[in-house]
Scaffold this active site. Structure first.
Site, PDB file in Angstrom:
ATOM      1  N   HIS A 133     -49.488  11.790 -47.736  1.00  0.00           N
ATOM      2  CA  HIS A 133     -50.542  12.719 -47.315  1.00  0.00           C
ATOM      3  C   HIS A 133     -51.870  12.123 -47.773  1.00  0.00           C
ATOM      4  O   HIS A 133     -52.118  12.005 -48.968  1.00  0.00           O
ATOM      5  CB  HIS A 133     -50.319  14.095 -47.955  1.00  0.00           C
ATOM      6  CG  HIS A 133     -51.435  15.062 -47.697  1.00  0.00           C
ATOM      7  ND1 HIS A 133     -51.286  16.203 -46.947  1.00  0.00           N
ATOM      8  CD2 HIS A 133     -52.736  15.044 -48.074  1.00  0.00           C
ATOM      9  CE1 HIS A 133     -52.446  16.833 -46.880  1.00  0.00           C
ATOM     10  NE2 HIS A 133     -53.347  16.158 -47.566  1.00  0.00           N
ATOM     11  N   LYS A 145     -54.120  25.425 -34.613  1.00  0.00           N
ATOM     12  CA  LYS A 145     -53.656  24.047 -34.756  1.00  0.00           C
ATOM     13  C   LYS A 145     -53.623  23.273 -33.441  1.00  0.00           C
ATOM     14  O   LYS A 145     -53.903  22.077 -33.430  1.00  0.00           O
ATOM     15  CB  LYS A 145     -52.295  24.029 -35.420  1.00  0.00           C
ATOM     16  CG  LYS A 145     -52.411  24.548 -36.827  1.00  0.00           C
ATOM     17  CD  LYS A 145     -51.125  24.476 -37.561  1.00  0.00           C
ATOM     18  CE  LYS A 145     -51.448  24.340 -39.013  1.00  0.00           C
ATOM     19  NZ  LYS A 145     -50.902  23.153 -39.592  1.00  0.00           N
ATOM     20  N   GLY A 189     -47.501  25.812 -44.602  1.00  0.00           N
ATOM     21  CA  GLY A 189     -46.199  25.181 -44.392  1.00  0.00           C
ATOM     22  C   GLY A 189     -45.178  26.074 -43.682  1.00  0.00           C
ATOM     23  O   GLY A 189     -44.013  25.715 -43.583  1.00  0.00           O
ATOM     24  N   LEU A 246     -42.432  12.499 -38.850  1.00  0.00           N
ATOM     25  CA  LEU A 246     -42.571  11.261 -39.633  1.00  0.00           C
ATOM     26  C   LEU A 246     -41.677  11.383 -40.864  1.00  0.00           C
ATOM     27  O   LEU A 246     -41.684  12.407 -41.535  1.00  0.00           O
ATOM     28  CB  LEU A 246     -44.028  11.062 -40.025  1.00  0.00           C
ATOM     29  CG  LEU A 246     -44.977  11.001 -38.822  1.00  0.00           C
ATOM     30  CD1 LEU A 246     -46.419  11.183 -39.255  1.00  0.00           C
ATOM     31  CD2 LEU A 246     -44.816   9.685 -38.079  1.00  0.00           C
ATOM     32  N   GLU A 287     -57.132  15.986 -42.708  1.00  0.00           N
ATOM     33  CA  GLU A 287     -55.861  15.612 -43.323  1.00  0.00           C
ATOM     34  C   GLU A 287     -54.996  14.792 -42.373  1.00  0.00           C
ATOM     35  O   GLU A 287     -54.879  15.114 -41.189  1.00  0.00           O
ATOM     36  CB  GLU A 287     -55.077  16.880 -43.728  1.00  0.00           C
ATOM     37  CG  GLU A 287     -55.804  17.699 -44.780  1.00  0.00           C
ATOM     38  CD  GLU A 287     -54.920  18.775 -45.429  1.00  0.00           C
ATOM     39  OE1 GLU A 287     -55.259  19.198 -46.544  1.00  0.00           O
ATOM     40  OE2 GLU A 287     -53.900  19.189 -44.829  1.00  0.00           O
ATOM     41  N   HIS A 320     -44.848  22.010 -50.004  1.00  0.00           N
ATOM     42  CA  HIS A 320     -46.124  21.804 -49.306  1.00  0.00           C
ATOM     43  C   HIS A 320     -47.337  22.171 -50.153  1.00  0.00           C
ATOM     44  O   HIS A 320     -48.449  22.248 -49.647  1.00  0.00           O
ATOM     45  CB  HIS A 320     -46.172  22.561 -47.976  1.00  0.00           C
ATOM     46  CG  HIS A 320     -45.071  22.175 -47.040  1.00  0.00           C
ATOM     47  ND1 HIS A 320     -44.860  20.870 -46.643  1.00  0.00           N
ATOM     48  CD2 HIS A 320     -44.109  22.904 -46.444  1.00  0.00           C
ATOM     49  CE1 HIS A 320     -43.815  20.832 -45.834  1.00  0.00           C
ATOM     50  NE2 HIS A 320     -43.343  22.040 -45.706  1.00  0.00           N
ATOM     51  N   ARG A 343     -63.619  23.718 -45.516  1.00  0.00           N
ATOM     52  CA  ARG A 343     -64.084  24.287 -46.792  1.00  0.00           C
ATOM     53  C   ARG A 343     -63.996  23.230 -47.876  1.00  0.00           C
ATOM     54  O   ARG A 343     -63.510  22.130 -47.637  1.00  0.00           O
ATOM     55  CB  ARG A 343     -63.181  25.468 -47.159  1.00  0.00           C
ATOM     56  CG  ARG A 343     -61.718  25.021 -47.192  1.00  0.00           C
ATOM     57  CD  ARG A 343     -60.794  26.030 -47.786  1.00  0.00           C
ATOM     58  NE  ARG A 343     -59.406  25.712 -47.507  1.00  0.00           N
ATOM     59  CZ  ARG A 343     -58.654  24.872 -48.196  1.00  0.00           C
ATOM     60  NH1 ARG A 343     -59.158  24.218 -49.226  1.00  0.00           N
ATOM     61  NH2 ARG A 343     -57.392  24.652 -47.860  1.00  0.00           N
ATOM     62  N   ASN A 382     -59.443  21.101 -42.815  1.00  0.00           N
ATOM     63  CA  ASN A 382     -59.837  22.265 -43.605  1.00  0.00           C
ATOM     64  C   ASN A 382     -61.355  22.338 -43.641  1.00  0.00           C
ATOM     65  O   ASN A 382     -62.021  21.361 -43.976  1.00  0.00           O
ATOM     66  CB  ASN A 382     -59.281  22.168 -45.019  1.00  0.00           C
ATOM     67  CG  ASN A 382     -57.769  22.267 -45.023  1.00  0.00           C
ATOM     68  OD1 ASN A 382     -57.197  23.099 -44.318  1.00  0.00           O
ATOM     69  ND2 ASN A 382     -57.117  21.410 -45.768  1.00  0.00           N
TER      70      ASN A 382
HETATM   71  P1  ADP Z   1     -49.755  23.972 -42.871  1.00  0.00           P
HETATM   72  O1  ADP Z   1     -51.103  24.326 -42.338  1.00  0.00           O
HETATM   73  O2  ADP Z   1     -48.736  25.045 -42.623  1.00  0.00           O
HETATM   74  O3  ADP Z   1     -49.800  23.503 -44.290  1.00  0.00           O
HETATM   75  P2  ADP Z   1     -49.592  21.224 -41.851  1.00  0.00           P
HETATM   76  O4  ADP Z   1     -49.725  20.865 -40.421  1.00  0.00           O
HETATM   77  O5  ADP Z   1     -50.722  20.883 -42.754  1.00  0.00           O
HETATM   78  O6  ADP Z   1     -49.210  22.770 -41.959  1.00  0.00           O
HETATM   79  O7  ADP Z   1     -48.274  20.569 -42.407  1.00  0.00           O
HETATM   80  C1  ADP Z   1     -47.801  20.868 -43.688  1.00  0.00           C
HETATM   81  C2  ADP Z   1     -46.842  19.818 -44.160  1.00  0.00           C
HETATM   82  O8  ADP Z   1     -45.709  19.726 -43.280  1.00  0.00           O
HETATM   83  C3  ADP Z   1     -47.424  18.415 -44.201  1.00  0.00           C
HETATM   84  O9  ADP Z   1     -48.132  18.172 -45.387  1.00  0.00           O
HETATM   85  C4  ADP Z   1     -46.139  17.600 -44.121  1.00  0.00           C
HETATM   86  O10 ADP Z   1     -45.495  17.612 -45.383  1.00  0.00           O
HETATM   87  C5  ADP Z   1     -45.285  18.381 -43.153  1.00  0.00           C
HETATM   88  N1  ADP Z   1     -45.486  17.927 -41.761  1.00  0.00           N
HETATM   89  C6  ADP Z   1     -46.343  18.460 -40.840  1.00  0.00           C
HETATM   90  N2  ADP Z   1     -46.277  17.770 -39.670  1.00  0.00           N
HETATM   91  C7  ADP Z   1     -45.377  16.779 -39.861  1.00  0.00           C
HETATM   92  C8  ADP Z   1     -44.863  15.703 -39.025  1.00  0.00           C
HETATM   93  N3  ADP Z   1     -45.272  15.519 -37.761  1.00  0.00           N
HETATM   94  N4  ADP Z   1     -43.945  14.869 -39.574  1.00  0.00           N
HETATM   95  C9  ADP Z   1     -43.521  15.046 -40.846  1.00  0.00           C
HETATM   96  N5  ADP Z   1     -43.939  16.017 -41.661  1.00  0.00           N
HETATM   97  C10 ADP Z   1     -44.865  16.885 -41.194  1.00  0.00           C
END
Ligand code: ADP
Length: 447
Positions: free
Chosen positions: A208, A116, A165, A203, A275, A235, A291, A289
Protein backbone atom coordinates in the site's frame (compact mmCIF):
# COMPACT_ATOMS: atom_id res chain seq x y z
CA UNK A 1 -5.96 34.85 7.38
CA UNK A 2 -8.62 33.46 9.69
CA UNK A 3 -9.33 35.07 13.07
CA UNK A 4 -10.78 32.03 14.77
CA UNK A 5 -10.83 28.35 13.81
CA UNK A 6 -13.26 25.82 15.23
CA UNK A 7 -11.80 22.32 15.52
CA UNK A 8 -14.51 19.72 14.92
CA UNK A 9 -12.68 16.70 16.28
CA UNK A 10 -11.19 15.14 19.42
CA UNK A 11 -8.09 13.30 20.65
CA UNK A 12 -4.60 13.70 19.26
CA UNK A 13 -5.71 15.28 15.99
CA UNK A 14 -7.68 18.04 17.75
CA UNK A 15 -4.52 18.86 19.69
CA UNK A 16 -2.40 18.66 16.52
CA UNK A 17 -4.60 21.23 14.75
CA UNK A 18 -4.78 23.41 17.86
CA UNK A 19 -0.97 23.61 17.97
CA UNK A 20 -0.82 24.73 14.34
CA UNK A 21 -3.46 27.43 14.99
CA UNK A 22 -1.52 28.73 18.02
CA UNK A 23 1.67 28.97 15.99
CA UNK A 24 -0.16 30.96 13.33
CA UNK A 25 -1.68 33.29 15.96
CA UNK A 26 -5.23 32.14 15.25
CA UNK A 27 -7.81 31.90 18.07
CA UNK A 28 -9.16 28.39 18.69
CA UNK A 29 -12.55 26.98 19.57
CA UNK A 30 -13.02 23.30 20.28
CA UNK A 31 -16.24 21.38 20.48
CA UNK A 32 -16.57 18.34 22.69
CA UNK A 33 -19.00 15.74 23.98
CA UNK A 34 -19.80 15.42 27.68
CA UNK A 35 -17.38 12.44 27.77
CA UNK A 36 -14.47 14.69 26.68
CA UNK A 37 -14.87 17.57 29.13
CA UNK A 38 -11.43 16.76 30.62
CA UNK A 39 -9.63 16.24 27.33
CA UNK A 40 -6.34 18.00 26.68
CA UNK A 41 -7.59 19.87 23.60
CA UNK A 42 -10.45 21.28 25.69
CA UNK A 43 -8.02 22.48 28.36
CA UNK A 44 -5.69 24.16 25.90
CA UNK A 45 -8.21 25.82 23.57
CA UNK A 46 -9.15 29.49 23.87
CA UNK A 47 -12.83 28.57 23.97
CA UNK A 48 -14.80 25.33 24.16
CA UNK A 49 -18.39 24.41 23.50
CA UNK A 50 -20.05 21.22 24.73
CA UNK A 51 -22.14 19.95 21.82
CA UNK A 52 -23.83 16.86 23.19
CA UNK A 53 -23.74 13.45 24.86
CA UNK A 54 -20.98 10.86 24.25
CA UNK A 55 -22.25 9.00 21.13
CA UNK A 56 -20.58 10.49 18.04
CA UNK A 57 -23.85 10.85 16.14
CA UNK A 58 -25.12 13.18 18.89
CA UNK A 59 -21.92 15.23 19.19
CA UNK A 60 -18.95 15.03 16.78
CA UNK A 61 -21.24 14.13 13.87
CA UNK A 62 -23.98 16.60 14.79
CA UNK A 63 -23.76 19.20 12.01
CA UNK A 64 -26.40 21.53 13.47
CA UNK A 65 -24.67 21.73 16.83
CA UNK A 66 -21.29 22.39 15.22
CA UNK A 67 -22.65 25.15 12.97
CA UNK A 68 -24.40 26.66 16.01
CA UNK A 69 -21.08 26.56 17.91
CA UNK A 70 -19.45 28.49 15.02
CA UNK A 71 -22.22 31.09 15.10
CA UNK A 72 -22.06 31.52 18.88
CA UNK A 73 -18.28 31.87 19.00
CA UNK A 74 -17.82 33.76 15.73
CA UNK A 75 -15.46 31.16 14.21
CA UNK A 76 -14.72 31.91 10.56
CA UNK A 77 -13.36 28.48 9.62
CA UNK A 78 -13.65 24.83 10.63
CA UNK A 79 -10.89 22.24 10.61
CA UNK A 80 -12.49 18.78 10.54
CA UNK A 81 -9.36 16.68 11.33
CA UNK A 82 -9.75 13.12 10.02
CA UNK A 83 -12.72 10.76 10.44
CA UNK A 84 -16.03 12.23 11.74
CA UNK A 85 -17.18 14.97 9.28
CA UNK A 86 -13.89 15.35 7.39
CA UNK A 87 -15.21 13.68 4.23
CA UNK A 88 -18.83 14.76 4.51
CA UNK A 89 -19.71 16.80 1.41
CA UNK A 90 -22.97 18.01 2.95
CA UNK A 91 -21.08 19.46 5.92
CA UNK A 92 -18.72 21.33 3.56
CA UNK A 93 -21.73 22.69 1.62
CA UNK A 94 -23.61 23.76 4.76
CA UNK A 95 -20.56 25.61 6.11
CA UNK A 96 -20.13 27.37 2.75
CA UNK A 97 -23.80 28.41 2.86
CA UNK A 98 -23.11 29.97 6.28
CA UNK A 99 -20.02 31.79 5.01
CA UNK A 100 -17.77 29.65 7.18
CA UNK A 101 -14.69 28.19 5.48
CA UNK A 102 -14.31 24.42 5.50
CA UNK A 103 -10.58 23.70 5.73
CA UNK A 104 -10.57 21.11 2.99
CA UNK A 105 -11.61 20.72 -0.65
CA UNK A 106 -14.98 21.67 -2.17
CA UNK A 107 -18.08 19.58 -1.44
CA UNK A 108 -18.08 18.52 -5.11
CA UNK A 109 -14.56 17.10 -4.94
CA UNK A 110 -15.41 15.25 -1.71
CA UNK A 111 -18.49 13.82 -3.44
CA UNK A 112 -16.55 12.57 -6.49
CA UNK A 113 -13.93 10.81 -4.39
CA UNK A 114 -16.52 9.41 -1.96
CA UNK A 115 -18.07 7.35 -4.74
CA UNK A 116 -15.54 4.69 -5.68
CA UNK A 117 -16.74 4.14 -9.25
CA UNK A 118 -16.80 7.88 -9.91
CA UNK A 119 -13.41 8.29 -8.22
CA UNK A 120 -11.83 5.59 -10.36
CA UNK A 121 -13.34 7.03 -13.53
CA UNK A 122 -12.00 10.48 -12.61
CA UNK A 123 -8.56 9.10 -11.75
CA UNK A 124 -8.36 7.32 -15.10
CA UNK A 125 -9.43 10.47 -16.96
CA UNK A 126 -6.68 12.41 -15.14
CA UNK A 127 -3.99 9.94 -16.25
CA UNK A 128 -3.60 8.12 -12.92
CA UNK A 129 -2.94 4.37 -13.38
CA UNK A 130 -5.90 2.31 -12.13
CA UNK A 131 -6.49 -1.40 -11.43
CA UNK A 132 -7.76 -3.14 -14.60
CA UNK A 133 -11.48 -3.86 -14.27
CA UNK A 134 -15.02 -2.89 -15.22
CA UNK A 135 -15.64 0.67 -16.40
CA UNK A 136 -18.53 1.18 -14.03
CA UNK A 137 -21.11 -0.76 -12.07
CA UNK A 138 -21.70 -4.38 -13.03
CA UNK A 139 -25.15 -5.85 -12.56
CA UNK A 140 -25.52 -9.01 -14.59
CA UNK A 141 -23.53 -12.14 -14.24
CA UNK A 142 -22.79 -12.58 -17.93
CA UNK A 143 -21.11 -9.20 -18.13
CA UNK A 144 -19.20 -9.96 -14.92
CA UNK A 145 -17.90 -13.21 -16.42
CA UNK A 146 -16.86 -11.52 -19.63
CA UNK A 147 -14.92 -8.79 -17.79
CA UNK A 148 -13.31 -11.25 -15.35
CA UNK A 149 -12.18 -13.49 -18.23
CA UNK A 150 -10.71 -10.44 -19.95
CA UNK A 151 -8.68 -9.19 -16.95
CA UNK A 152 -7.95 -12.71 -15.62
CA UNK A 153 -8.64 -14.35 -12.25
CA UNK A 154 -8.51 -13.80 -9.31
CA UNK A 155 -10.85 -10.80 -9.29
CA UNK A 156 -12.31 -8.69 -6.49
CA UNK A 157 -15.88 -7.36 -6.37
CA UNK A 158 -16.09 -4.03 -4.57
CA UNK A 159 -18.97 -1.84 -3.43
CA UNK A 160 -19.13 1.59 -5.06
CA UNK A 161 -20.27 3.11 -1.78
CA UNK A 162 -17.76 1.01 0.19
CA UNK A 163 -15.46 2.13 2.95
CA UNK A 164 -13.49 0.72 5.84
CA UNK A 165 -12.72 -2.43 3.87
CA UNK A 166 -16.37 -3.53 3.77
CA UNK A 167 -18.35 -4.90 0.84
CA UNK A 168 -15.43 -6.66 -0.90
CA UNK A 169 -15.42 -10.25 -2.16
CA UNK A 170 -12.66 -12.15 -3.97
CA UNK A 171 -13.43 -14.70 -6.69
CA UNK A 172 -10.55 -17.06 -7.43
CA UNK A 173 -12.21 -18.77 -10.38
CA UNK A 174 -15.27 -18.39 -12.62
CA UNK A 175 -17.13 -20.86 -10.38
CA UNK A 176 -16.83 -18.43 -7.43
CA UNK A 177 -17.96 -15.42 -9.40
CA UNK A 178 -21.73 -15.83 -9.22
CA UNK A 179 -21.78 -16.22 -5.42
CA UNK A 180 -19.20 -13.43 -4.91
CA UNK A 181 -21.26 -11.04 -7.03
CA UNK A 182 -24.49 -11.87 -5.20
CA UNK A 183 -22.94 -11.62 -1.72
CA UNK A 184 -21.11 -8.38 -2.47
CA UNK A 185 -24.31 -6.78 -3.77
CA UNK A 186 -26.40 -7.93 -0.83
CA UNK A 187 -23.77 -6.77 1.67
CA UNK A 188 -23.32 -3.43 -0.07
CA UNK A 189 -27.07 -2.86 -0.13
CA UNK A 190 -27.41 -3.66 3.55
CA UNK A 191 -24.33 -1.70 4.70
CA UNK A 192 -24.50 1.38 2.46
CA UNK A 193 -28.04 1.45 1.05
CA UNK A 194 -26.52 1.22 -2.45
CA UNK A 195 -25.90 -2.15 -4.08
CA UNK A 196 -23.76 -0.93 -6.99
CA UNK A 197 -20.59 -3.04 -7.29
CA UNK A 198 -17.67 -3.15 -9.72
CA UNK A 199 -14.95 -5.64 -10.64
CA UNK A 200 -11.18 -5.32 -10.41
CA UNK A 201 -8.21 -7.57 -10.88
CA UNK A 202 -7.21 -8.91 -7.46
CA UNK A 203 -3.55 -8.16 -6.74
CA UNK A 204 -1.96 -10.92 -4.69
CA UNK A 205 1.09 -9.40 -2.99
CA UNK A 206 0.81 -5.64 -3.30
CA UNK A 207 2.17 -2.93 -1.06
CA UNK A 208 0.00 0.00 0.00
CA UNK A 209 1.69 3.16 -1.20
CA UNK A 210 0.02 6.56 -1.00
CA UNK A 211 1.05 9.93 -2.36
CA UNK A 212 0.52 13.11 -0.31
CA UNK A 213 -0.76 15.84 -2.59
CA UNK A 214 -1.86 19.45 -2.22
CA UNK A 215 -3.81 21.78 -4.47
CA UNK A 216 -2.92 25.41 -3.78
CA UNK A 217 -6.36 26.83 -4.59
CA UNK A 218 -5.01 28.60 -7.71
CA UNK A 219 -5.01 25.58 -10.01
CA UNK A 220 -1.55 24.32 -9.12
CA UNK A 221 -0.71 20.96 -7.58
CA UNK A 222 2.31 19.59 -5.74
CA UNK A 223 3.23 16.26 -4.16
CA UNK A 224 5.06 15.61 -0.88
CA UNK A 225 6.30 12.14 -1.76
CA UNK A 226 4.81 8.88 -0.64
CA UNK A 227 4.11 6.86 2.48
CA UNK A 228 4.20 3.08 2.71
CA UNK A 229 1.30 1.81 4.84
CA UNK A 230 1.47 -1.87 3.95
CA UNK A 231 1.53 -3.06 7.56
CA UNK A 232 -2.19 -3.39 8.19
CA UNK A 233 -4.56 -5.44 10.28
CA UNK A 234 -8.12 -5.78 8.99
CA UNK A 235 -7.40 -2.98 6.51
CA UNK A 236 -6.39 -0.70 9.41
CA UNK A 237 -2.94 0.82 9.14
CA UNK A 238 -0.64 -0.01 12.04
CA UNK A 239 2.85 1.21 11.01
CA UNK A 240 3.66 3.78 8.31
CA UNK A 241 6.90 4.89 6.70
CA UNK A 242 8.18 7.69 4.50
CA UNK A 243 9.64 7.14 2.07
CA UNK A 244 8.62 3.64 1.02
CA UNK A 245 11.48 1.13 1.31
CA UNK A 246 10.23 -0.31 -2.00
CA UNK A 247 10.53 2.72 -4.29
CA UNK A 248 13.54 4.30 -5.94
CA UNK A 249 13.91 8.03 -6.62
CA UNK A 250 12.83 7.67 -10.25
CA UNK A 251 9.58 5.85 -9.33
CA UNK A 252 8.93 8.40 -6.59
CA UNK A 253 9.18 11.38 -8.85
CA UNK A 254 7.25 9.66 -11.66
CA UNK A 255 4.20 8.75 -9.55
CA UNK A 256 4.44 12.01 -7.58
CA UNK A 257 4.50 13.99 -10.83
CA UNK A 258 1.44 12.16 -12.18
CA UNK A 259 -0.48 12.86 -8.96
CA UNK A 260 0.52 16.53 -8.75
CA UNK A 261 -0.57 17.10 -12.36
CA UNK A 262 -3.90 15.31 -11.73
CA UNK A 263 -4.57 17.53 -8.71
CA UNK A 264 -3.85 20.64 -10.77
CA UNK A 265 -6.09 19.49 -13.64
CA UNK A 266 -8.89 18.69 -11.19
CA UNK A 267 -8.64 22.20 -9.69
CA UNK A 268 -8.43 20.56 -6.27
CA UNK A 269 -7.79 22.69 -3.21
CA UNK A 270 -6.12 21.58 0.02
CA UNK A 271 -4.58 18.33 1.24
CA UNK A 272 -5.35 14.94 -0.26
CA UNK A 273 -3.93 11.46 -0.42
CA UNK A 274 -3.97 9.31 -3.52
CA UNK A 275 -3.78 5.66 -2.50
CA UNK A 276 -2.29 2.92 -4.65
CA UNK A 277 -1.58 -0.75 -4.53
CA UNK A 278 1.94 -1.33 -5.85
CA UNK A 279 3.07 -4.62 -7.33
CA UNK A 280 5.92 -5.56 -9.69
CA UNK A 281 6.88 -1.96 -10.29
CA UNK A 282 3.33 -0.87 -11.23
CA UNK A 283 0.98 1.49 -9.38
CA UNK A 284 -2.77 0.87 -9.26
CA UNK A 285 -5.09 3.61 -7.91
CA UNK A 286 -7.55 2.41 -5.26
CA UNK A 287 -8.95 5.59 -3.75
CA UNK A 288 -8.36 9.21 -2.85
CA UNK A 289 -8.86 10.60 0.65
CA UNK A 290 -9.86 14.24 0.63
CA UNK A 291 -8.49 15.13 4.06
CA UNK A 292 -5.46 15.04 6.34
CA UNK A 293 -4.39 11.47 7.18
CA UNK A 294 -3.52 9.98 10.56
CA UNK A 295 -0.04 9.20 9.20
CA UNK A 296 0.74 12.70 7.88
CA UNK A 297 3.57 13.26 10.44
CA UNK A 298 5.97 10.90 8.64
CA UNK A 299 5.73 13.18 5.61
CA UNK A 300 6.27 16.21 7.85
CA UNK A 301 9.34 14.53 9.35
CA UNK A 302 11.10 13.99 6.02
CA UNK A 303 10.05 17.28 4.39
CA UNK A 304 10.19 19.57 7.46
CA UNK A 305 6.90 21.14 6.36
CA UNK A 306 3.89 21.52 8.66
CA UNK A 307 0.99 20.20 6.58
CA UNK A 308 -1.69 21.71 8.84
CA UNK A 309 -0.13 25.17 8.39
CA UNK A 310 -0.34 24.56 4.65
CA UNK A 311 -3.99 23.47 4.87
CA UNK A 312 -4.88 26.64 6.77
CA UNK A 313 -2.92 28.86 4.36
CA UNK A 314 -4.56 27.32 1.30
CA UNK A 315 -8.09 27.50 2.78
CA UNK A 316 -7.60 31.17 3.63
CA UNK A 317 -6.57 31.95 0.03
CA UNK A 318 -2.88 32.41 0.78
CA UNK A 319 -1.63 29.49 -1.34
CA UNK A 320 1.14 27.10 -0.41
CA UNK A 321 4.36 28.29 1.24
CA UNK A 322 6.41 26.02 -1.05
CA UNK A 323 6.79 25.13 -4.71
CA UNK A 324 7.51 21.61 -5.90
CA UNK A 325 11.23 22.30 -6.20
CA UNK A 326 11.37 23.44 -2.54
CA UNK A 327 10.08 20.09 -1.28
CA UNK A 328 13.11 17.94 -0.45
CA UNK A 329 13.11 14.52 1.18
CA UNK A 330 15.47 14.17 4.07
CA UNK A 331 16.11 10.82 5.75
CA UNK A 332 13.51 8.32 6.84
CA UNK A 333 10.53 8.37 9.22
CA UNK A 334 8.34 5.69 10.81
CA UNK A 335 5.07 6.09 12.71
CA UNK A 336 3.60 3.54 15.14
CA UNK A 337 -0.07 3.89 16.00
CA UNK A 338 -0.42 3.18 19.69
CA UNK A 339 -3.89 1.91 20.51
CA UNK A 340 -5.53 1.18 23.84
CA UNK A 341 -5.97 -2.46 22.88
CA UNK A 342 -4.77 -5.87 23.90
CA UNK A 343 -1.62 -6.41 21.76
CA UNK A 344 -2.65 -10.01 20.95
CA UNK A 345 -6.44 -9.97 20.59
CA UNK A 346 -6.82 -6.26 19.73
CA UNK A 347 -9.88 -5.94 21.96
CA UNK A 348 -10.25 -2.34 23.19
CA UNK A 349 -8.89 -1.59 26.65
CA UNK A 350 -10.46 1.64 27.89
CA UNK A 351 -9.87 2.79 31.47
CA UNK A 352 -7.60 5.09 33.45
CA UNK A 353 -3.99 5.62 32.41
CA UNK A 354 -2.19 5.61 35.74
CA UNK A 355 1.19 6.57 34.34
CA UNK A 356 2.12 8.04 30.95
CA UNK A 357 5.73 8.73 30.08
CA UNK A 358 6.77 9.55 26.52
CA UNK A 359 10.22 9.09 25.00
CA UNK A 360 12.28 12.08 23.91
CA UNK A 361 15.53 13.03 22.24
CA UNK A 362 16.60 13.84 18.70
CA UNK A 363 14.20 12.72 16.00
CA UNK A 364 11.35 11.72 18.32
CA UNK A 365 7.81 13.11 18.15
CA UNK A 366 4.81 11.91 20.13
CA UNK A 367 1.37 13.16 19.09
CA UNK A 368 -1.08 12.28 21.83
CA UNK A 369 -3.90 13.87 23.78
CA UNK A 370 -3.57 11.67 26.88
CA UNK A 371 -1.75 12.18 30.19
CA UNK A 372 -1.19 10.41 33.55
CA UNK A 373 -4.59 10.11 35.24
CA UNK A 374 -6.52 10.44 31.97
CA UNK A 375 -9.59 8.21 31.71
CA UNK A 376 -10.10 6.85 28.18
CA UNK A 377 -13.80 6.96 27.35
CA UNK A 378 -15.17 3.79 25.72
CA UNK A 379 -17.11 5.60 22.98
CA UNK A 380 -14.48 6.41 20.38
CA UNK A 381 -11.65 4.75 18.46
CA UNK A 382 -8.78 3.33 20.46
CA UNK A 383 -5.87 5.45 19.13
CA UNK A 384 -4.18 7.06 22.15
CA UNK A 385 -1.04 8.32 20.51
CA UNK A 386 1.39 8.17 17.63
CA UNK A 387 5.12 7.73 17.95
CA UNK A 388 6.96 9.25 15.00
CA UNK A 389 10.69 8.70 14.66
CA UNK A 390 13.04 10.31 12.16
CA UNK A 391 16.59 9.33 11.23
CA UNK A 392 19.10 10.19 8.51
CA UNK A 393 18.37 6.82 6.92
CA UNK A 394 16.14 3.81 7.59
CA UNK A 395 18.75 1.97 9.68
CA UNK A 396 19.23 4.94 12.02
CA UNK A 397 15.46 5.43 12.17
CA UNK A 398 14.93 1.79 13.25
CA UNK A 399 17.67 2.05 15.91
CA UNK A 400 16.08 5.16 17.32
CA UNK A 401 12.61 3.63 17.16
CA UNK A 402 13.74 0.62 19.18
CA UNK A 403 15.18 2.91 21.87
CA UNK A 404 12.06 5.12 21.91
CA UNK A 405 9.75 2.12 22.29
CA UNK A 406 11.82 0.94 25.27
CA UNK A 407 11.36 4.33 26.95
CA UNK A 408 7.62 4.59 26.36
CA UNK A 409 5.55 3.83 29.48
CA UNK A 410 1.76 3.54 29.53
CA UNK A 411 0.44 1.95 32.73
CA UNK A 412 -3.10 1.10 33.82
CA UNK A 413 -4.41 -0.09 30.43
CA UNK A 414 -3.28 -2.48 27.71
CA UNK A 415 -1.67 -0.98 24.61
CA UNK A 416 -0.20 -2.16 21.32
CA UNK A 417 3.33 -1.06 22.38
CA UNK A 418 4.50 -4.71 22.83
CA UNK A 419 3.54 -5.46 19.21
CA UNK A 420 5.84 -2.67 17.99
CA UNK A 421 8.67 -3.90 20.22
CA UNK A 422 8.33 -7.26 18.45
CA UNK A 423 8.10 -5.76 14.98
CA UNK A 424 11.15 -3.55 15.37
CA UNK A 425 13.25 -6.68 15.98
CA UNK A 426 11.86 -8.66 13.04
CA UNK A 427 14.15 -9.44 10.08
CA UNK A 428 11.51 -8.85 7.35
CA UNK A 429 10.65 -5.47 8.86
CA UNK A 430 14.34 -4.60 9.16
CA UNK A 431 14.71 -5.39 5.45
CA UNK A 432 11.55 -3.50 4.50
CA UNK A 433 10.38 -6.74 2.99
CA UNK A 434 6.60 -6.91 3.54
CA UNK A 435 3.32 -6.62 1.62
CA UNK A 436 -0.24 -5.83 2.75
CA UNK A 437 -0.79 -9.40 4.02
CA UNK A 438 2.45 -9.67 5.99
CA UNK A 439 1.13 -8.48 9.37
CA UNK A 440 -1.99 -10.69 9.35
CA UNK A 441 0.18 -13.73 8.59
CA UNK A 442 2.68 -12.76 11.29
CA UNK A 443 -0.09 -12.35 13.89
CA UNK A 444 -1.67 -15.69 12.90
CA UNK A 445 1.72 -17.42 13.45
CA UNK A 446 2.19 -15.76 16.85
CA UNK A 447 -1.15 -17.04 18.20
P1 ADP B 1 -11.98 0.89 1.67
O1 ADP B 1 -12.37 2.27 1.27
O2 ADP B 1 -13.15 0.04 2.06
O3 ADP B 1 -10.87 0.87 2.67
P2 ADP B 1 -10.13 0.30 -0.54
O4 ADP B 1 -10.51 0.37 -1.97
O5 ADP B 1 -9.25 1.38 -0.02
O6 ADP B 1 -11.46 0.16 0.33
O7 ADP B 1 -9.46 -1.09 -0.27
C1 ADP B 1 -9.15 -1.51 1.03
C2 ADP B 1 -8.14 -2.61 1.01
O8 ADP B 1 -8.64 -3.75 0.29
C3 ADP B 1 -6.83 -2.25 0.31
O9 ADP B 1 -5.95 -1.57 1.17
C4 ADP B 1 -6.34 -3.64 -0.05
O10 ADP B 1 -5.81 -4.26 1.11
C5 ADP B 1 -7.60 -4.37 -0.44
N1 ADP B 1 -7.86 -4.26 -1.89
C6 ADP B 1 -8.67 -3.33 -2.50
N2 ADP B 1 -8.66 -3.51 -3.85
C7 ADP B 1 -7.83 -4.55 -4.09
C8 ADP B 1 -7.38 -5.23 -5.30
N3 ADP B 1 -7.79 -4.86 -6.52
N4 ADP B 1 -6.51 -6.26 -5.15
C9 ADP B 1 -6.09 -6.64 -3.93
N5 ADP B 1 -6.47 -6.07 -2.78
C10 ADP B 1 -7.33 -5.03 -2.84
Amino acid sequence: MFQKILIANRGEIALRVLRACKELGIQTVVVHSTADADAMHVRLADESVCIGPPPSRDSYLNIHQIVAACEITGADAVHPGYGFLSENAKFADILAAHNITFIGPSGDHIRIMGDKIEAKRTAKRLGIPVVPGSDGAVTDEKEAKRIAAEIGYPVIIKASAGGGGRGMKVALTEEDLEVALQTARTEAGAAFGDDAVYIEKYLQKPRHIEVQVFGDGFGRGVHFGERDCSLQRRHQKVWEEANSPALNAEERSRIGGICAKAIADLGYSGAGTIEFLYENGEFYFIEMNTRLQVEHPVTEAITGIDLVHEQIRVASGGGLSVKQEDIKFNGHAIECRINAEDPRTFTPSPGTITHFHTPGGLGIRVDSGVYSGYKIPPYYDSLIGKLIVHGRNRVECMMRLRRALDEFVVDGIKTTLPLFRDLVGNADIANGDYDIHWLEKYLAKEE
